[in-house]
Design an enzyme around this catalytic site. Structure first.
Site, PDB file in Angstrom:
ATOM      1  N   LYS A  98       0.858  -1.199   0.000  1.00  0.00           N
ATOM      2  CA  LYS A  98       0.000   0.000   0.000  1.00  0.00           C
ATOM      3  C   LYS A  98       0.885   1.237   0.000  1.00  0.00           C
ATOM      4  O   LYS A  98       1.765   1.377   0.860  1.00  0.00           O
ATOM      5  CB  LYS A  98      -0.905   0.010   1.238  1.00  0.00           C
ATOM      6  CG  LYS A  98      -2.109   0.923   1.117  1.00  0.00           C
ATOM      7  CD  LYS A  98      -3.125   0.365   0.116  1.00  0.00           C
ATOM      8  CE  LYS A  98      -4.488   1.051   0.251  1.00  0.00           C
ATOM      9  NZ  LYS A  98      -5.460   0.484  -0.694  1.00  0.00           N
ATOM     10  N   THR A 151      -4.191  -5.070   0.669  1.00  0.00           N
ATOM     11  CA  THR A 151      -3.549  -3.773   0.893  1.00  0.00           C
ATOM     12  C   THR A 151      -4.420  -2.861   1.754  1.00  0.00           C
ATOM     13  O   THR A 151      -3.903  -1.986   2.462  1.00  0.00           O
ATOM     14  CB  THR A 151      -3.210  -3.084  -0.437  1.00  0.00           C
ATOM     15  OG1 THR A 151      -4.402  -2.777  -1.146  1.00  0.00           O
ATOM     16  CG2 THR A 151      -2.315  -3.972  -1.293  1.00  0.00           C
ATOM     17  N   ASP A 152      -5.729  -3.054   1.715  1.00  0.00           N
ATOM     18  CA  ASP A 152      -6.602  -2.290   2.606  1.00  0.00           C
ATOM     19  C   ASP A 152      -6.327  -2.652   4.066  1.00  0.00           C
ATOM     20  O   ASP A 152      -6.389  -1.782   4.947  1.00  0.00           O
ATOM     21  CB  ASP A 152      -8.070  -2.548   2.263  1.00  0.00           C
ATOM     22  CG  ASP A 152      -9.007  -1.621   3.011  1.00  0.00           C
ATOM     23  OD1 ASP A 152      -8.977  -0.400   2.744  1.00  0.00           O
ATOM     24  OD2 ASP A 152      -9.748  -2.110   3.890  1.00  0.00           O
ATOM     25  N   PHE A 187      34.038  28.439 -10.395  1.00  0.00           N
ATOM     26  CA  PHE A 187      34.183  27.252 -11.230  1.00  0.00           C
ATOM     27  C   PHE A 187      35.097  27.603 -12.392  1.00  0.00           C
ATOM     28  O   PHE A 187      34.709  28.336 -13.308  1.00  0.00           O
ATOM     29  CB  PHE A 187      32.823  26.764 -11.737  1.00  0.00           C
ATOM     30  CG  PHE A 187      32.898  25.437 -12.436  1.00  0.00           C
ATOM     31  CD1 PHE A 187      33.471  24.340 -11.823  1.00  0.00           C
ATOM     32  CD2 PHE A 187      32.393  25.289 -13.725  1.00  0.00           C
ATOM     33  CE1 PHE A 187      33.543  23.105 -12.472  1.00  0.00           C
ATOM     34  CE2 PHE A 187      32.454  24.063 -14.382  1.00  0.00           C
ATOM     35  CZ  PHE A 187      33.029  22.979 -13.747  1.00  0.00           C
ATOM     36  N   ARG A 207      30.419  33.456  -8.337  1.00  0.00           N
ATOM     37  CA  ARG A 207      29.114  33.211  -8.947  1.00  0.00           C
ATOM     38  C   ARG A 207      28.090  32.901  -7.863  1.00  0.00           C
ATOM     39  O   ARG A 207      28.434  32.591  -6.723  1.00  0.00           O
ATOM     40  CB  ARG A 207      29.180  32.036  -9.926  1.00  0.00           C
ATOM     41  CG  ARG A 207      29.547  30.723  -9.245  1.00  0.00           C
ATOM     42  CD  ARG A 207      29.495  29.540 -10.189  1.00  0.00           C
ATOM     43  NE  ARG A 207      29.798  28.285  -9.489  1.00  0.00           N
ATOM     44  CZ  ARG A 207      29.639  27.069  -9.993  1.00  0.00           C
ATOM     45  NH1 ARG A 207      29.174  26.938 -11.237  1.00  0.00           N
ATOM     46  NH2 ARG A 207      29.926  25.992  -9.296  1.00  0.00           N
ATOM     47  N   VAL A 227      30.823  22.347  -7.168  1.00  0.00           N
ATOM     48  CA  VAL A 227      29.798  21.648  -6.398  1.00  0.00           C
ATOM     49  C   VAL A 227      30.355  20.323  -5.881  1.00  0.00           C
ATOM     50  O   VAL A 227      30.066  19.888  -4.765  1.00  0.00           O
ATOM     51  CB  VAL A 227      28.538  21.408  -7.252  1.00  0.00           C
ATOM     52  CG1 VAL A 227      27.485  20.644  -6.467  1.00  0.00           C
ATOM     53  CG2 VAL A 227      27.969  22.733  -7.746  1.00  0.00           C
ATOM     54  N   GLN A 228      31.222  19.679  -6.689  1.00  0.00           N
ATOM     55  CA  GLN A 228      31.814  18.412  -6.283  1.00  0.00           C
ATOM     56  C   GLN A 228      32.599  18.564  -4.979  1.00  0.00           C
ATOM     57  O   GLN A 228      32.486  17.725  -4.064  1.00  0.00           O
ATOM     58  CB  GLN A 228      32.748  17.879  -7.381  1.00  0.00           C
ATOM     59  CG  GLN A 228      32.028  17.315  -8.599  1.00  0.00           C
ATOM     60  CD  GLN A 228      31.685  18.363  -9.648  1.00  0.00           C
ATOM     61  OE1 GLN A 228      31.631  19.564  -9.358  1.00  0.00           O
ATOM     62  NE2 GLN A 228      31.440  17.916 -10.872  1.00  0.00           N
ATOM     63  N   ASN A 241      22.577  21.608 -10.023  1.00  0.00           N
ATOM     64  CA  ASN A 241      23.068  22.983 -10.049  1.00  0.00           C
ATOM     65  C   ASN A 241      21.978  23.884 -10.622  1.00  0.00           C
ATOM     66  O   ASN A 241      21.669  23.832 -11.809  1.00  0.00           O
ATOM     67  CB  ASN A 241      24.342  23.071 -10.893  1.00  0.00           C
ATOM     68  CG  ASN A 241      25.159  24.288 -10.559  1.00  0.00           C
ATOM     69  OD1 ASN A 241      24.642  25.268 -10.028  1.00  0.00           O
ATOM     70  ND2 ASN A 241      26.439  24.245 -10.866  1.00  0.00           N
ATOM     71  N   HIS A 254      21.107  27.107 -11.875  1.00  0.00           N
ATOM     72  CA  HIS A 254      21.924  28.202 -12.392  1.00  0.00           C
ATOM     73  C   HIS A 254      21.234  29.565 -12.281  1.00  0.00           C
ATOM     74  O   HIS A 254      20.016  29.685 -12.437  1.00  0.00           O
ATOM     75  CB  HIS A 254      22.268  27.945 -13.855  1.00  0.00           C
ATOM     76  CG  HIS A 254      23.005  26.664 -14.079  1.00  0.00           C
ATOM     77  ND1 HIS A 254      24.305  26.470 -13.705  1.00  0.00           N
ATOM     78  CD2 HIS A 254      22.597  25.489 -14.650  1.00  0.00           C
ATOM     79  CE1 HIS A 254      24.689  25.249 -14.029  1.00  0.00           C
ATOM     80  NE2 HIS A 254      23.667  24.631 -14.597  1.00  0.00           N
TER      81      HIS A 254
END
Length: 296
Positions: free
Chosen positions: A13, A58-59, A160, A177, A225-226, A252, A254
């Protein structure tokens, strides 16, 4: 026609919505969850022989979630509550071998009214959520928790440059940036046994991972970012010995400067202050950082 076989199966569920109000006098807490239950076990005949005799409806799963939420004192701690749900299914039904419980905890923040926290009023101050995936079997339990949809931005402290350039490259280098991303983090706990689950401060660890992520993002002079991702993960693992590994997914988001030279206005370098948010397409940086396993 070549012979076929049922390679794997699970069912359950999904998207069970649940809210629980915990009242201590006039002081109320609100816990809102979305729960998914998936069962793996001896259900092959329902697929291959149209025999439904072993299926847990599932109920019934939905009803079980609400009953356990009523009875449990751990609903706010979603890792423990998920473990309770999973343990219920494998102990109640001998033909269920594994239960996978996923829970999203939705964010409600207590209102500050006239300088005081209100006793029963809340607001949503962001779309970030705490989630978990708990797999309970007869021999083990595994727990992954996560921080999802945490939107962050800083206006400087990010660069960067020095990246590979060839005939396909048009991106200019940037020594300053805007950096923005939507943080998705998932970490895996070192669970020794079922009894150890109740000893782990899951909520405290979640809040700590969030604060470490924010602090690192804000204060790290990012070369990429890495590099920021790796430092976030390294700081989390240094702080929390209960975590074996952590995975970050950082798209990212931008923000590009808008060309105003044609209007006689400078909007580059130190004069840049007008930007255009640009979401798609976006860079996507993903990495998992784990502890080095000691050699015996």
């Amino acid at each position: 026609m070549s012979e076929v076989y049922l390679k794997e199966q699970e069912y359950g569920k999904d998207r069970v919505r649940l809210a629980k109000v915990v009242k201590t006098g006039k002081w109320h807490e609100i816990i809102e969850l979305t729960v998914c239950v998936l069962l793996d076990g001896e259900f092959e005949d329902s697929y291959t022989k149209t025999d439904n005799s072993m299926i847990v409806a599932t109920d019934s799963m939905k009803n079980t979630i609400y009953i356990l939420a009523k009875q449990s004192s751990c609903v706010e701690n979603i890792e423990i509550f998920a473990t309770e749900i999973g343990k219920h299914f494998i102990t109640t039904y001998s033909h269920v071998h594994k239960a996978t419980i996923s829970i999203i905890k939705h964010k409600w923040t207590r209102m500050l009214i006239d300088g005081k926290l209100h006793d029963h009023s809340f607001h949503r101050d962001g779309e970030d959520v705490h989630d978990t995936k708990v797999v309970v079997s007869r021999k083990s339990v595994t727990i992954e928790s996560g921080l999802k949809n945490l939107l962050v931005l800083k206006t400087t402290g990010s660069a960067f440059y020095g990246f590979l350039r060839d005939k396909y490259t048009t991106l200019p280098e940037a020594d300053d940036r805007i950096l923005s991303t939507n943080v998705d983090a998932t970490w895996t706990f070192n669970i020794q046994n079922m009894a150890s689950v109740g000893k782990i401060p899951f909520n405290d660890i979640f809040e700590s991972v969030k604060q470490i992520t924010l602090h690192t993002f804000a204060t790290h002079n990012s070369a990429s970012v890495q590099a920021t991702l790796y430092l976030m993960a390294k700081n989390v693992l240094k702080k929390h010995s209960q975590i074996d590994s952590i995975r970050y997914e950082l798209p990212n988001k931008h923000y590009f400067t808008y060309d105003l030279e044609r209007f006689g206005l400078k909007n580059t370098g130190k004069d840049a202050d007008i930007f255009v948010p640009f979401n798609d397409p976006a860079g996507l940086i993903i990495a998992t950082v784990a502890r080095v396993k000691s050699r015996l």
